[in-house]
Write a protein that holds these residues in place. Structure first.
Motif, PDB file in Angstrom:
ATOM      1  N   ALA A 104       0.856  -1.012   0.032  1.00 41.22           N
ATOM      2  CA  ALA A 104      -0.053  -0.041   0.116  1.00 41.22           C
ATOM      3  C   ALA A 104       0.701   1.110  -0.005  1.00 41.22           C
ATOM      4  O   ALA A 104       1.935   1.246   0.683  1.00 41.22           O
ATOM      5  CB  ALA A 104      -1.016  -0.066   1.114  1.00 41.22           C
ATOM      6  N   ALA A 105       0.449   2.172  -0.737  1.00 42.41           N
ATOM      7  CA  ALA A 105       0.936   3.535  -0.702  1.00 42.41           C
ATOM      8  C   ALA A 105       0.437   4.100   0.509  1.00 42.41           C
ATOM      9  O   ALA A 105      -0.612   4.237   0.795  1.00 42.41           O
ATOM     10  CB  ALA A 105       0.451   4.270  -1.910  1.00 42.41           C
ATOM     11  N   GLY A 106       1.386   4.943   1.246  1.00 38.53           N
ATOM     12  CA  GLY A 106       1.078   5.308   2.739  1.00 38.53           C
ATOM     13  C   GLY A 106       0.325   6.757   2.596  1.00 38.53           C
ATOM     14  O   GLY A 106      -0.407   6.982   3.360  1.00 38.53           O
ATOM     15  N   ARG A 107       0.292   7.345   1.269  1.00 43.01           N
ATOM     16  CA  ARG A 107      -0.525   8.586   1.273  1.00 43.01           C
ATOM     17  C   ARG A 107      -2.015   8.226   0.703  1.00 43.01           C
ATOM     18  O   ARG A 107      -2.769   9.187   0.149  1.00 43.01           O
ATOM     19  CB  ARG A 107      -0.067   9.492   0.540  1.00 43.01           C
ATOM     20  CG  ARG A 107       1.272   9.958   1.118  1.00 43.01           C
ATOM     21  CD  ARG A 107       1.037  10.619   2.714  1.00 43.01           C
ATOM     22  NE  ARG A 107       2.303  10.296   3.578  1.00 43.01           N
ATOM     23  CZ  ARG A 107       2.456  10.947   4.500  1.00 43.01           C
ATOM     24  NH1 ARG A 107       1.350  11.619   5.085  1.00 43.01           N
ATOM     25  NH2 ARG A 107       3.429  10.644   5.451  1.00 43.01           N
ATOM     26  N   ARG A 108      -2.266   6.888   0.383  1.00 48.12           N
ATOM     27  CA  ARG A 108      -3.511   6.783  -0.045  1.00 48.12           C
ATOM     28  C   ARG A 108      -4.582   6.657   1.086  1.00 48.12           C
ATOM     29  O   ARG A 108      -4.355   5.902   2.106  1.00 48.12           O
ATOM     30  CB  ARG A 108      -3.534   5.400  -0.735  1.00 48.12           C
ATOM     31  CG  ARG A 108      -4.990   4.689  -0.935  1.00 48.12           C
ATOM     32  CD  ARG A 108      -4.815   3.175  -1.646  1.00 48.12           C
ATOM     33  NE  ARG A 108      -5.972   2.694  -1.821  1.00 48.12           N
ATOM     34  CZ  ARG A 108      -6.131   1.714  -2.702  1.00 48.12           C
ATOM     35  NH1 ARG A 108      -5.584   1.234  -3.576  1.00 48.12           N
ATOM     36  NH2 ARG A 108      -7.488   1.077  -2.422  1.00 48.12           N
ATOM     37  N   VAL A 109      -5.580   7.505   1.250  1.00 45.24           N
ATOM     38  CA  VAL A 109      -6.267   7.741   2.308  1.00 45.24           C
ATOM     39  C   VAL A 109      -7.709   7.173   2.316  1.00 45.24           C
ATOM     40  O   VAL A 109      -8.485   7.391   3.045  1.00 45.24           O
ATOM     41  CB  VAL A 109      -6.358   9.173   2.905  1.00 45.24           C
ATOM     42  CG1 VAL A 109      -4.908   9.581   3.437  1.00 45.24           C
ATOM     43  CG2 VAL A 109      -6.844  10.028   1.720  1.00 45.24           C
ATOM     44  N   GLY A 110      -7.991   6.677   0.949  1.00 46.23           N
ATOM     45  CA  GLY A 110      -9.210   5.802   0.771  1.00 46.23           C
ATOM     46  C   GLY A 110     -10.553   6.510   0.176  1.00 46.23           C
ATOM     47  O   GLY A 110     -10.174   7.375  -0.802  1.00 46.23           O
ATOM     48  N   ILE A 111     -11.617   6.295   0.700  1.00 46.39           N
ATOM     49  CA  ILE A 111     -13.015   6.830  -0.241  1.00 46.39           C
ATOM     50  C   ILE A 111     -13.686   7.393   0.934  1.00 46.39           C
ATOM     51  O   ILE A 111     -13.663   7.414   2.046  1.00 46.39           O
ATOM     52  CB  ILE A 111     -13.588   5.521  -0.893  1.00 46.39           C
ATOM     53  CG1 ILE A 111     -14.151   4.610   0.147  1.00 46.39           C
ATOM     54  CG2 ILE A 111     -12.799   4.858  -1.744  1.00 46.39           C
ATOM     55  CD1 ILE A 111     -14.844   3.419  -0.400  1.00 46.39           C
ATOM     56  N   GLY A 112     -14.751   8.241   0.218  1.00 46.20           N
ATOM     57  CA  GLY A 112     -15.794   8.648   1.043  1.00 46.20           C
ATOM     58  C   GLY A 112     -16.591   7.629   1.843  1.00 46.20           C
ATOM     59  O   GLY A 112     -16.718   6.550   1.564  1.00 46.20           O
ATOM     60  N   ILE A 113     -17.318   8.296   2.853  1.00 41.69           N
ATOM     61  CA  ILE A 113     -18.141   7.340   3.704  1.00 41.69           C
ATOM     62  C   ILE A 113     -19.300   7.216   3.082  1.00 41.69           C
ATOM     63  O   ILE A 113     -20.311   8.321   3.247  1.00 41.69           O
ATOM     64  CB  ILE A 113     -18.100   7.899   5.465  1.00 41.69           C
ATOM     65  CG1 ILE A 113     -16.564   7.881   5.732  1.00 41.69           C
ATOM     66  CG2 ILE A 113     -18.968   6.970   5.872  1.00 41.69           C
ATOM     67  CD1 ILE A 113     -16.457   8.461   7.078  1.00 41.69           C
ATOM     68  N   PRO A 114     -19.883   6.190   2.461  1.00 42.72           N
ATOM     69  CA  PRO A 114     -21.181   6.147   1.949  1.00 42.72           C
ATOM     70  C   PRO A 114     -22.300   6.534   2.804  1.00 42.72           C
ATOM     71  O   PRO A 114     -22.633   6.160   3.790  1.00 42.72           O
ATOM     72  CB  PRO A 114     -21.377   4.545   1.431  1.00 42.72           C
ATOM     73  CG  PRO A 114     -19.825   4.201   1.507  1.00 42.72           C
ATOM     74  CD  PRO A 114     -19.026   4.718   2.515  1.00 42.72           C
ATOM     75  N   GLY A 115     -22.966   7.347   2.091  1.00 41.49           N
ATOM     76  CA  GLY A 115     -24.257   7.935   2.873  1.00 41.49           C
ATOM     77  C   GLY A 115     -23.804   9.172   3.698  1.00 41.49           C
ATOM     78  O   GLY A 115     -24.877   9.856   4.139  1.00 41.49           O
ATOM     79  N   PHE A 116     -22.661   9.402   3.908  1.00 40.47           N
ATOM     80  CA  PHE A 116     -22.293  10.587   4.873  1.00 40.47           C
ATOM     81  C   PHE A 116     -21.360  11.562   4.329  1.00 40.47           C
ATOM     82  O   PHE A 116     -21.330  12.567   4.504  1.00 40.47           O
ATOM     83  CB  PHE A 116     -21.995  10.019   6.131  1.00 40.47           C
ATOM     84  CG  PHE A 116     -22.837   9.321   7.024  1.00 40.47           C
ATOM     85  CD1 PHE A 116     -23.403   9.834   8.204  1.00 40.47           C
ATOM     86  CD2 PHE A 116     -23.150   7.837   6.897  1.00 40.47           C
ATOM     87  CE1 PHE A 116     -24.425   9.420   8.755  1.00 40.47           C
ATOM     88  CE2 PHE A 116     -23.982   7.208   7.516  1.00 40.47           C
ATOM     89  CZ  PHE A 116     -24.566   7.938   8.684  1.00 40.47           C
ATOM     90  N   THR A 117     -20.175  11.078   3.551  1.00 42.88           N
ATOM     91  CA  THR A 117     -19.352  12.146   3.193  1.00 42.88           C
ATOM     92  C   THR A 117     -19.135  11.760   1.443  1.00 42.88           C
ATOM     93  O   THR A 117     -19.336  10.612   1.185  1.00 42.88           O
ATOM     94  CB  THR A 117     -17.994  11.867   4.002  1.00 42.88           C
ATOM     95  OG1 THR A 117     -17.426  10.853   3.686  1.00 42.88           O
ATOM     96  CG2 THR A 117     -18.445  11.988   5.481  1.00 42.88           C
ATOM     97  N   ARG A 118     -18.729  12.726   0.954  1.00 46.62           N
ATOM     98  CA  ARG A 118     -18.067  12.769  -0.436  1.00 46.62           C
ATOM     99  C   ARG A 118     -16.803  13.632  -0.563  1.00 46.62           C
ATOM    100  O   ARG A 118     -16.739  14.791   0.154  1.00 46.62           O
ATOM    101  CB  ARG A 118     -19.155  13.175  -1.542  1.00 46.62           C
ATOM    102  CG  ARG A 118     -20.360  12.111  -1.590  1.00 46.62           C
ATOM    103  CD  ARG A 118     -21.294  12.663  -3.012  1.00 46.62           C
ATOM    104  NE  ARG A 118     -21.940  13.949  -2.619  1.00 46.62           N
ATOM    105  CZ  ARG A 118     -22.592  14.670  -3.435  1.00 46.62           C
ATOM    106  NH1 ARG A 118     -22.490  14.427  -4.757  1.00 46.62           N
ATOM    107  NH2 ARG A 118     -23.292  15.811  -3.181  1.00 46.62           N
TER     108      ARG A 118
END
Length: 537
Positions: free
Chosen positions: A358-372
């Motif tokens: 994994a790349a350390g600066r990959r911080v993922g995806i938004g939280i479905p239903g709560f954030t984009r």
């Protein structure tokens, strides 16, 4: 009492018609311990030092005992004259009773204003001046230290102290006071004020309400479901909103707690070895310090199922070491990306297999239903996948406003999208990669953070490396070596041979790095120190 005109126009609409529009759900801090005690009974809570507000209770307590302390403190505050919607600043030496005082203030419907114990006295004075006549709860150490020269009588309504001190009314004066009936504020009324990290200057005061806090709590509760009931060891800032959301999750599931104020591995190791936590959460820089617990006597991390990291991205080396220390079959580390103003807006899971690549600066995806989340270019248009730009987020958990700085709050909003102040890029699948803070960008370096991760991987003796712009905007590495050993010049020259050119490294002691309450490095402050030739702030 807060008036509606103190809030931005969009928030005023929610306050006026909140119940009609379904905004009636809220997360309230006051009753959390009593509700947990009623639901789960006397689950144990272990501290690493006695409470300043109740030292006689020792370090081995329970949900029920902490609920009793909160009730008692609420009675004392009410007897002292604190009333609903009034602001109560909690600024004292670091200890778990910051948490209990916060809950007690909330229980009687007042608004806790949490100021970090690490803030310098003049900064505390500036923040107090933004508040309309607040109460202050503090201690002798602060009164004799940073608060001594502030002229508190001109800044606060009254000063209450947990252990006495010149000019303060001791809370013990109201011992034995009856606990008043709990007060529940409207879900869209301000109920908690915390401050931003202050990495670029004087912190801003962030105003939370029960409804926005509930919208942060629910997704974190879903993430915590797989580890419900596991013993949780926490070393986190007691003045940060993230701590209270995590606490709400753990208390609901009945998790035994180990609450840590001193992160020294020599002290933490035996404590964790005794309790064998299944959940461990702390700041990313503390996790770097705790890498040495991976092979410590008693295997203190051997039963960890879930590590939690927030406030900042975490080095891949640290993730691998933490996960390898656990003997559980499938441990993981969950990283939350966000800020005080928004709560978590993206999340990323690491397993042993995934952490290896994994790349350390990959911080993922938004939280479905709560954030984009999205990336925008200089013109505010959505950037193409893979193209760098500004990170913006849309979330139900956004704060109501900055107290005393509404214009600055509204400048960070664009049609409901919040400017995070970070640069990043997003893949075609929506995965967010963090690059740098906008203010920390160096033209000759693609991403300071990515270069730092590479250096940490190649030089295991490093405890920290921070790349900042120097006098002529050249990249300057500031390095800290474990045990304060001298940096090996030959290893350093070999490690970054394929990385962008940079100035000669400056070796500092880790304690010399200016940091926030959550151990975020103040890069702007380091640049100032380098420019002025100083080694201390």
């Amino acid at each position: 009492m807060y008036q509606h005109e103190q809030l931005p126009p969009a928030e005023r609409r929610f306050t006026d018609r909140g119940f009609d529009r379904g905004f009636d759900r809220g997360f309230y801090l006051g009753p959390v311990f009593r509700q947990a005690a009623d639901r789960h009974g006397g689950v144990f809570v272990t501290l690493d030092r006695p409470l300043d507000v109740a030292p006689g209770r020792g370090v081995d307590l329970s949900y029920t005992e902490l609920a009793d302390v909160v009730d008692e403190l609420a009675g004392r505050l009410w007897d002292a004259g604190v009333r609903p919607s009034e602001q109560v600043v909690v600024h004292k030496s670091d200890n778990v009773d910051i948490l209990l005082l916060t809950c007690a203030v909330s229980l009687i419907g007042a608004v806790p204003v949490l100021l970090s114990p690490a803030l310098a006295g003049p900064v505390v004075g500036q923040l107090l001046a933004r508040l309309p006549g607040p109460w202050l709860v503090t201690d002798r150490a602060k009164l004799d230290g940073g608060l001594k020269e502030l002229g508190l009588s001109d800044l606060v309504r009254q000063t209450l102290s947990v252990d006495g001190g010149h000019g303060a009314v001791p809370l013990s004066k109201y011992a034995g006071a009856e606990t008043p009936a709990p007060v529940r504020l409207h879900p869209r009324e301000p109920s908690l004020i915390t401050h931003s990290s202050g990495t670029t200057g004087v912190p801003k005061l962030a105003v939370h309400c029960p409804n926005t806090m509930w919208n942060r709590l629910v997704p974190q509760q879903a993430m915590g479901w797989p580890t419900r009931g596991e013993t949780a060891a926490l070393h986190m800032s007691f003045v940060h909103s993230r701590f209270y959301h995590l606490l709400g999750v753990l208390l609901r599931f009945g998790s035994p707690l180990v609450l840590i104020t001193d992160p020294d591995p020599a002290k933490v190791g035996p404590l964790l070895a005794r309790h064998r936590p299944g959940i461990v959460e702390t700041h990313p820089n503390t996790f770097v310090l705790w890498e040495e617990l991976a092979n410590a006597p008693g295997a203190p991390l051997s039963r960890v199922r879930s590590y939690g990291s927030t406030f900042d991205a975490i080095h891949p080396r640290t993730v691998r070491r933490l996960l390898s220390a656990s003997k559980r079959r499938t441990p993981w580390l969950i990283q939350l990306y966000g800020q005080s103003e928004t709560g978590p807006v993206a999340f990323q899971w690491f397993t042993r297999r995934g952490a290896a690549r994994a790349a350390g600066r990959r911080v993922g995806i938004g939280i479905p239903g709560f954030t984009r989340v999205r990336i925008t270019d200089d013109a505010g248009r959505r950037a193409a996948p893979g193209q760098p730009g500004r990170i913006e987020a849309r979330t139900r958990g956004r704060i109501l406003t900055y107290l005393g700085a509404r214009e600055q709050y509204e400048r960070q909003l664009s049609d409901g999208w919040w400017q995070m102040g970070d640069m990043g890029r997003q893949s075609r699948l929506g995965v967010l990669h963090l690059m740098d803070r906008e203010i920390d960008r160096i033209d000759s370096v693609h991403s300071n953070l990515e270069v730092e991760d590479v250096l940490m991987d190649r030089l295991e003796e490093l405890r920290e490396v921070v790349i900042v712009p120097g006098v002529d905007r050249e990249p300057v590495p500031v390095v800290c070596v474990r045990d304060e050993r001298p940096l090996d010049a030959a290893r350093w020259r070999a490690a970054p041979a394929d990385l962008p050119p940079r100035a000669e490294p400056r070796q500092w002691r880790f304690e010399e790095l200016p940091m926030t309450a959550t151990w975020k490095v103040k890069r702007v402050e380091i640049t100032r120190m380098l420019t002025e030739g100083s080694r201390t702030p």
